[in-house]
Write a protein that holds these residues in place. Sequence first.
Motif, PDB file in Angstrom:
ATOM      1  N   LEU A  48      34.978  28.017  43.334  1.00  7.85           N
ATOM      2  CA  LEU A  48      34.500  29.270  42.769  1.00  7.85           C
ATOM      3  C   LEU A  48      35.709  30.188  42.645  1.00  7.85           C
ATOM      4  CD1 LEU A  48      31.426  29.937  45.086  1.00  7.85           C
ATOM      5  CD2 LEU A  48      31.329  29.267  42.685  1.00  7.85           C
ATOM      6  N   PHE A  49      35.678  31.113  41.688  1.00  9.38           N
ATOM      7  CA  PHE A  49      36.756  32.091  41.601  1.00  9.38           C
ATOM      8  C   PHE A  49      36.205  33.456  41.221  1.00  9.38           C
ATOM      9  CE2 PHE A  49      36.572  30.221  37.328  1.00  9.38           C
ATOM     10  CZ  PHE A  49      36.516  31.351  36.522  1.00  9.38           C
ATOM     11  N   TYR A  50      36.964  34.476  41.579  1.00 13.81           N
ATOM     12  CA  TYR A  50      36.757  35.851  41.118  1.00 13.81           C
ATOM     13  C   TYR A  50      38.118  36.345  40.681  1.00 13.81           C
ATOM     14  CZ  TYR A  50      36.327  40.908  41.212  1.00 13.81           C
ATOM     15  OH  TYR A  50      36.359  42.236  40.874  1.00 13.81           O
ATOM     16  N   TRP A  51      38.220  36.722  39.392  1.00 15.14           N
ATOM     17  CA  TRP A  51      39.437  37.314  38.860  1.00 15.14           C
ATOM     18  C   TRP A  51      39.146  38.784  38.609  1.00 15.14           C
ATOM     19  CZ3 TRP A  51      39.629  32.941  34.728  1.00 15.14           C
ATOM     20  CH2 TRP A  51      40.099  31.763  35.309  1.00 15.14           C
ATOM     21  N   PRO A  52      39.682  39.697  39.413  1.00 15.10           N
ATOM     22  CA  PRO A  52      39.442  41.125  39.199  1.00 15.10           C
ATOM     23  C   PRO A  52      40.186  41.626  37.964  1.00 15.10           C
ATOM     24  CG  PRO A  52      40.990  40.810  40.999  1.00 15.10           C
ATOM     25  CD  PRO A  52      40.540  39.438  40.579  1.00 15.10           C
ATOM     26  N   PRO A  53      39.874  42.838  37.515  1.00 11.63           N
ATOM     27  CA  PRO A  53      40.607  43.410  36.383  1.00 11.63           C
ATOM     28  C   PRO A  53      42.112  43.416  36.670  1.00 11.63           C
ATOM     29  CG  PRO A  53      38.704  44.760  36.906  1.00 11.63           C
ATOM     30  CD  PRO A  53      38.823  43.744  38.011  1.00 11.63           C
ATOM     31  N   GLY A  54      42.899  43.209  35.596  1.00 13.10           N
ATOM     32  CA  GLY A  54      44.356  43.238  35.723  1.00 13.10           C
ATOM     33  C   GLY A  54      44.955  41.863  35.945  1.00 13.10           C
ATOM     34  N   HIS A  55      44.605  40.885  35.099  1.00 14.32           N
ATOM     35  CA  HIS A  55      45.087  39.517  35.267  1.00 14.32           C
ATOM     36  C   HIS A  55      45.402  38.874  33.915  1.00 14.32           C
ATOM     37  CE1 HIS A  55      40.790  39.080  34.416  1.00 14.32           C
ATOM     38  NE2 HIS A  55      41.168  37.975  33.773  1.00 14.32           N
ATOM     39  N   THR A  56      46.130  37.788  33.981  1.00 11.03           N
ATOM     40  CA  THR A  56      46.296  36.868  32.865  1.00 11.03           C
ATOM     41  C   THR A  56      46.076  35.468  33.420  1.00 11.03           C
ATOM     42  OG1 THR A  56      47.674  36.171  31.012  1.00 11.03           O
ATOM     43  CG2 THR A  56      48.811  36.637  33.089  1.00 11.03           C
ATOM     44  N   ILE A  57      45.823  34.509  32.535  1.00 14.62           N
ATOM     45  CA  ILE A  57      45.487  33.152  32.960  1.00 14.62           C
ATOM     46  C   ILE A  57      46.384  32.147  32.250  1.00 14.62           C
ATOM     47  CG2 ILE A  57      43.644  31.392  32.960  1.00 14.62           C
ATOM     48  CD1 ILE A  57      43.166  33.837  34.824  1.00 14.62           C
ATOM     49  N   ARG A  58      46.780  31.123  33.002  1.00  9.58           N
ATOM     50  CA  ARG A  58      47.533  30.003  32.462  1.00  9.58           C
ATOM     51  C   ARG A  58      46.873  28.710  32.949  1.00  9.58           C
ATOM     52  NH1 ARG A  58      51.659  30.766  35.238  1.00  9.58           N
ATOM     53  NH2 ARG A  58      51.374  29.108  36.732  1.00  9.58           N
ATOM     54  N   ALA A  59      46.673  27.757  32.041  1.00 10.90           N
ATOM     55  CA  ALA A  59      46.101  26.464  32.408  1.00 10.90           C
ATOM     56  C   ALA A  59      47.235  25.511  32.782  1.00 10.90           C
ATOM     57  CB  ALA A  59      45.284  25.891  31.259  1.00 10.90           C
ATOM     58  N   ASN A  60      47.314  25.148  34.048  1.00 14.70           N
ATOM     59  CA  ASN A  60      48.338  24.197  34.493  1.00 14.70           C
ATOM     60  C   ASN A  60      47.990  22.774  34.073  1.00 14.70           C
ATOM     61  OD1 ASN A  60      49.746  26.295  35.671  1.00 14.70           O
ATOM     62  ND2 ASN A  60      48.827  25.984  37.678  1.00 14.70           N
ATOM     63  N   ASP A  61      46.697  22.507  33.900  1.00  8.91           N
ATOM     64  CA  ASP A  61      46.184  21.213  33.447  1.00  8.91           C
ATOM     65  C   ASP A  61      45.141  21.501  32.376  1.00  8.91           C
ATOM     66  OD1 ASP A  61      47.524  19.861  35.580  1.00  8.91           O
ATOM     67  OD2 ASP A  61      45.827  20.229  36.911  1.00  8.91           O
ATOM     68  N   ALA A  62      44.729  20.465  31.648  1.00 10.67           N
ATOM     69  CA  ALA A  62      43.557  20.620  30.793  1.00 10.67           C
ATOM     70  C   ALA A  62      42.414  21.055  31.717  1.00 10.67           C
ATOM     71  CB  ALA A  62      43.228  19.308  30.103  1.00 10.67           C
ATOM     72  N   SER A  63      41.717  22.118  31.349  1.00  8.41           N
ATOM     73  CA  SER A  63      40.742  22.724  32.264  1.00  8.41           C
ATOM     74  C   SER A  63      39.460  23.099  31.555  1.00  8.41           C
ATOM     75  CB  SER A  63      41.342  23.989  32.894  1.00  8.41           C
ATOM     76  OG  SER A  63      42.523  23.701  33.600  1.00  8.41           O
ATOM     77  N   GLU A  64      38.387  23.092  32.331  1.00 10.94           N
ATOM     78  CA  GLU A  64      37.088  23.566  31.877  1.00 10.94           C
ATOM     79  C   GLU A  64      36.517  24.454  32.962  1.00 10.94           C
ATOM     80  OE1 GLU A  64      34.352  20.622  30.425  1.00 10.94           O
ATOM     81  OE2 GLU A  64      36.000  19.324  29.802  1.00 10.94           O
ATOM     82  N   ILE A  65      35.975  25.598  32.546  1.00 12.87           N
ATOM     83  CA  ILE A  65      35.376  26.526  33.504  1.00 12.87           C
ATOM     84  C   ILE A  65      34.051  27.054  32.957  1.00 12.87           C
ATOM     85  CG2 ILE A  65      37.593  27.245  34.486  1.00 12.87           C
ATOM     86  CD1 ILE A  65      37.377  29.839  32.837  1.00 12.87           C
ATOM     87  N   VAL A  66      33.204  27.462  33.884  1.00  8.20           N
ATOM     88  CA  VAL A  66      32.019  28.253  33.585  1.00  8.20           C
ATOM     89  C   VAL A  66      32.304  29.618  34.198  1.00  8.20           C
ATOM     90  CG1 VAL A  66      29.563  28.560  34.050  1.00  8.20           C
ATOM     91  CG2 VAL A  66      30.473  26.278  33.597  1.00  8.20           C
TER      92      VAL A  66
END
Length: 130
Positions: free
Chosen positions: A89-107
């Motif tokens: 599970l994850f929570y990304w609060p305001p003030g972020h960017t995202i990078r996929a280190n691998d091919a990824s799928e998320i809900v």
Amino acid sequence: MKQAKEAVPVRVDTPAAVARQQMGFGDTSGYGELSGEYFTFASGTDLTPLLTGLEDDLCQCPHWGYVLEGELAAEYADGREEISQAGELFYWPPGHTIRANDASEIVMFSPQEEHAAVLDHVLAKVSEGG
């Protein structure tokens, strides 16, 4: 904040169902309705250039979700980086960017108005070539 499935406390454990619940997993106060979202990312995808022009050049919308496959890195304004992997599970609060280190799928679940504005911004950046 991230948490592996096995670390989420079991609240109900019966032969028919197991329910796990992590309390205090992000605050939704002040937000309207949430949208349910499904994302796929190719390995190496970095959203940072597409967020240029937003406040602090970062996504200012909070997100709650689950990594189905792969590994993603969330980087925050203070330079901190947090890795979320399949099964967490994850929570990304305001003030972020995202990078996929691998091919990824998320809900993911996000305040719909705030995230729609971010996605509109990303679409505009993509249409102008990044």
